[in-house]
Design a protein around this motif. Structure first.
Motif, PDB file in Angstrom:
ATOM      1  N   GLN A  32       0.837  -1.197   0.000  1.00  0.00           N
ATOM      2  CA  GLN A  32       0.000   0.000   0.000  1.00  0.00           C
ATOM      3  C   GLN A  32       0.874   1.251   0.000  1.00  0.00           C
ATOM      4  N   ARG A  39      -3.280   9.343   3.690  1.00  0.00           N
ATOM      5  CA  ARG A  39      -4.310   8.829   2.792  1.00  0.00           C
ATOM      6  C   ARG A  39      -3.720   7.744   1.879  1.00  0.00           C
ATOM      7  N   LEU A  40      -4.616   6.866   1.398  1.00  0.00           N
ATOM      8  CA  LEU A  40      -4.176   5.733   0.584  1.00  0.00           C
ATOM      9  C   LEU A  40      -4.303   6.107  -0.890  1.00  0.00           C
ATOM     10  N   VAL A  41      -3.241   5.958  -1.663  1.00  0.00           N
ATOM     11  CA  VAL A  41      -3.323   6.369  -3.080  1.00  0.00           C
ATOM     12  C   VAL A  41      -3.274   5.212  -4.050  1.00  0.00           C
ATOM     13  N   ARG A 118      -1.616  13.772  -1.422  1.00  0.00           N
ATOM     14  CA  ARG A 118      -2.056  13.028  -2.597  1.00  0.00           C
ATOM     15  C   ARG A 118      -2.537  13.898  -3.761  1.00  0.00           C
TER      16      ARG A 118
ATOM     17  N   GLN B 305      -8.444   4.583  -1.448  1.00  0.00           N
ATOM     18  CA  GLN B 305      -8.809   4.985  -0.087  1.00  0.00           C
ATOM     19  C   GLN B 305     -10.107   4.310   0.350  1.00  0.00           C
ATOM     20  N   TYR B 309     -13.216   6.064   8.605  1.00  0.00           N
ATOM     21  CA  TYR B 309     -12.450   7.015   9.425  1.00  0.00           C
ATOM     22  C   TYR B 309     -12.110   8.289   8.659  1.00  0.00           C
ATOM     23  N   VAL B 310     -12.405   8.293   7.348  1.00  0.00           N
ATOM     24  CA  VAL B 310     -12.258   9.522   6.566  1.00  0.00           C
ATOM     25  C   VAL B 310     -13.650   9.949   6.089  1.00  0.00           C
ATOM     26  N   GLU B 314     -13.660  11.812   0.726  1.00  0.00           N
ATOM     27  CA  GLU B 314     -12.239  11.448   0.615  1.00  0.00           C
ATOM     28  C   GLU B 314     -12.058   9.999   0.179  1.00  0.00           C
TER      29      GLU B 314
END
Lengths: 258, 410
Positions: A32, A39-41, A118, B305, B309-310, B314
């Motif tokens: 990841q 944040r996850l991209v 991001r 994502q 929790y966001v 988002e």
């Protein structure tokens, strides 16, 4: 969550990055990617390798379906990627996937942490007129390996293939790595479980079974006698090449020697 | 004090959240048909889900990686994708069954056909998934699910021959008129109902959502090792009620109404009211968990994502997946497919899909580079390997048994 330590160590496969050596597929691919704002991209769908001074150097993380789909096998992968490109020919990132420069990587733990947020992070690499030669790690993985006839007496795996790439820290350029060796094995299942590198050795029945499947895996050191033919998709291992057993004394790269 | 309350609340919600439509239907069917002779499967399945969830929870707490992150890392993109497809199909099937279960529970109260309830339930599930806070959703529905304790009270009120029930349970004696293949088929179905994969996707992703760290491992273990077995007791009570009321009459359970009927027999209208609340809470809670699990699995494989929790905007793609799953599930149920039949399929295919995610978690739980000193100990590994064999056997046997017994009809 970054910076939390367990037993005084960061959770994740590569201890002491960027100084440590590591195996690209085992320790970095498919992990990841997390931005500076948490944040996850995306995933590390593939890795960009650039030829610098005749050496293959990792320079970027490739992200997106354009990078992922070609890794679905030698036949299915290109077919899927072609279909994906045809859906929208106007999108450049379907042909050349988005790249995250390796300079933006702050840390590699159980995820890859970046130094940047991001917003507009993912974009294909813009090349200058005289561009360096670049390859994808995915192309190298699963290339067949052809040992020189003079080496046939050695215990090579049956139908040898490139399973992984060992990246060594460069003493001349701190924080940078280069492809040092190829992990060559028979392509059996379980090559990403860590048992063949001595990273995991429990539970015993699973370790014994997977270890046995990969017992003939070797390290082929890049340099003299090793030729990667990107056009044909094979690695030729000549008489002069240095070959070593994959695991010695139960330690592998990315491990502390505790 | 606050910490103990949190542990207590966690255990209560684990109990209330343990039972879903698969447990309700399968336990009642098995109880009615086999008495308590298959009761041994419930503790075996419950211990299995404890082993699986404890490992996944520990990995999530220490490395902050949920299940499908690890599936792809350990199996690669191709095998990982097949794994995703299988697990996603089973989780979605369970999602359809849970929404159908809520609609059936509402039909019990209103006599309005469940198909008419489906759009309302789907809308409500969609709204909760979009708007509700993770902890509020888990706690409220988990606590309301405790209403199913009424099955235990009903069993006591029914005054069964306890020694007879215990003898059936401990001797695992197959009823004379049943085939061994049918007995084995229902054993696999019960095992699948207790060890549904989504429970672990949800549990480990929830751990990441709630930002567990290694310090939370103790609380996590308490929730799993106390909450799940007590939830399993509810399953046994459901089977016991069905065994006492339907067994002697030779009636098979084919509707949700029949599942709750023993409670009405024992406790009258009040009991029925409570059990319907329990049905709605358990199935609605499980619908939210399975819906989220569909989104979790997809997002974690592709890396976009996810999470509550966001803010929703988002994690837009994640929320679009949730809405699409709700619409598709509602569409399937609007064809008037029987939710009980969907449930029967979902528990068997849960058993089929279980090794896909169990195996990578077992490997990572032993990886010191992820877990440091929190790697599996000897007990966890003996149980872990034992269950690896067991889930493998159940997975291989499930479909042949389903065909040979014509889904238990033979």
């Amino acid at each position: 969550m970054r910076g939390e330590h367990v037993d005084g160590r960061r959770p994740g496969p590569i201890q002491g990055w960027p100084e440590a050596d590591y195996d690209a597929a085992l320790h970095l691919l498919d992990r990841q990617v997390v931005t500076a704002d948490g944040r996850l991209v995306g995933k590390v769908d593939d890795m960009e390798l650039t030829v610098q001074d005749g050496v293959l150097v990792p320079t970027g993380l490739l992200v997106g379906l354009g990078a992922l789909l070609p890794r679905f096998g030698t036949r299915l992968g290109p077919w899927l990627h072609d279909r994906y490109r045809q859906i929208s020919l106007s999108h450049a990132d379907r042909r050349a996937p988005s790249v995250i420069d390796l300079d933006l990587v702050e840390d590699i733990g159980s995820a890859v942490h970046l130094t940047q947020d991001r917003d507009a992070l993912l974009r294909p690499r813009v090349e200058h007129v005289i561009a360096p030669v670049r390859h994808r790690l995915g192309e190298l993985l699963s290339m067949r390996v052809v040992p020189d006839p003079s080496r046939r007496t050695e215990a090579w795996p049956r139908r040898p293939r490139v399973l992984d790439v060992r990246l060594a820290a460069r003493p001349d350029r701190p924080g940078r790595h280069a492809v040092d060796a190829l992990v060559v094995g028979g392509g059996h299942p379980g090559g990403l479980l860590g048992y063949d590198r001595g990273q995991v050795n429990r539970p015993w029945p699973v370790a014994a079974l997977v270890g046995r499947l990969h017992r003939r895996s070797v390290l082929v050191f890049c340099g003299r006698g090793v030729e990667v033919d990107w056009e044909v998709g094979e690695v030729r291992v000549g008489e002069a090449a240095e070959v070593a057993p994959l695991v010695e004394r139960g330690t592998g790269p990315g491990q502390d020697a505790r | 004090m606050k910490r103990y309350l949190a542990v207590f609340l966690g255990i209560l919600t684990a109990i209330g959240g343990f039972v879903d439509i698969g447990d309700l239907v399968t336990n009642a069917q098995v109880g009615a048909r086999f008495g308590m002779s298959l009761a041994w499967v419930v503790p075996v399945g419950v211990l299995g889900i404890c082993v699986f969830a404890e490992m996944a929870g520990r990995v999530a707490a220490v490395s902050h990686r949920p299940v499908f992150d690890l599936v792809r890392e350990r199996l690669g993109p191709r095998v990982g994708f097949l794994n995703l497809a299988g697990s996603l199909a089973v989780t979605f099937l369970t999602f359809v069954a849970e929404i159908g279960g809520v609609a059936l529970a509402l039909q019990l109260v209103t006599s309005v056909h469940h198909v008419a309830w489906v759009p309302c339930v789907a809308l409500l599930v969609g709204l909760v998934l979009w708007r509700a806070k993770f902890s509020a959703m888990e706690n409220i529905l988990g606590l309301l699910g405790l209403a199913l304790v009424v099955f235990g009270i009903a069993l006591w009120q029914l005054g069964p021959d306890w020694s007879g029930l215990a003898r059936e349970a401990f001797t695992a004696a197959k009823p004379a008129g049943e085939q061994w293949t049918t007995y084995a088929y229902f054993a696999v179905a019960l095992f699948g109902a207790a060890m549904t994969p989504y429970e672990v996707f949800f549990f480990s992703s929830g751990g990441v959502e709630e930002r567990w760290t290694a310090k939370d491992i103790g609380v996590m273990r308490a929730n799993v090792l106390i909450g799940f077995p007590l939830g399993g007791m509810l399953s046994l009570a459901i089977a016991g009620c069905a065994a006492v009321v339907f067994g002697p009459l030779g009636i098979s359970v084919e509707t949700l109404g029949q599942v709750g009927l023993p409670v009405a027999v024992a406790l009258g209208k009040v009991g029925l009211a409570v059990v319907v609340v329990g049905f709605v809470a358990a199935t609605f809670g499980a619908a939210c968990e399975t819906g989220l699990s569909v989104g979790y699995a997809l997002a974690q494989y592709f890396g976009f994502q996810w999470g509550k929790y966001v803010r929703a905007r988002e994690a837009a793609a994640f929320h679009v997946v949730l809405v699409a799953a709700v619409l598709l599930a509602a569409g399937i149920l609007m064809t008037a497919v029987d939710p009980i039949l969907v449930t029967e399929f979902s528990v068997v295919f849960s058993a089929v899909a279980l090794p896909l995610t169990y195996f990578p978690i077992l490997v990572v739980a032993n990886d010191p580079q992820y877990l440091g000193r929190h790697v599996n100990g000897h007990v966890a590994n003996v149980l872990g390997v034992g269950y690896l064999v067991l889930v493998g056997v159940a997975s291989l046997a499930a479909i042949p048994l389903m065909i040979v017994t014509r889904m238990g009809q033979a």
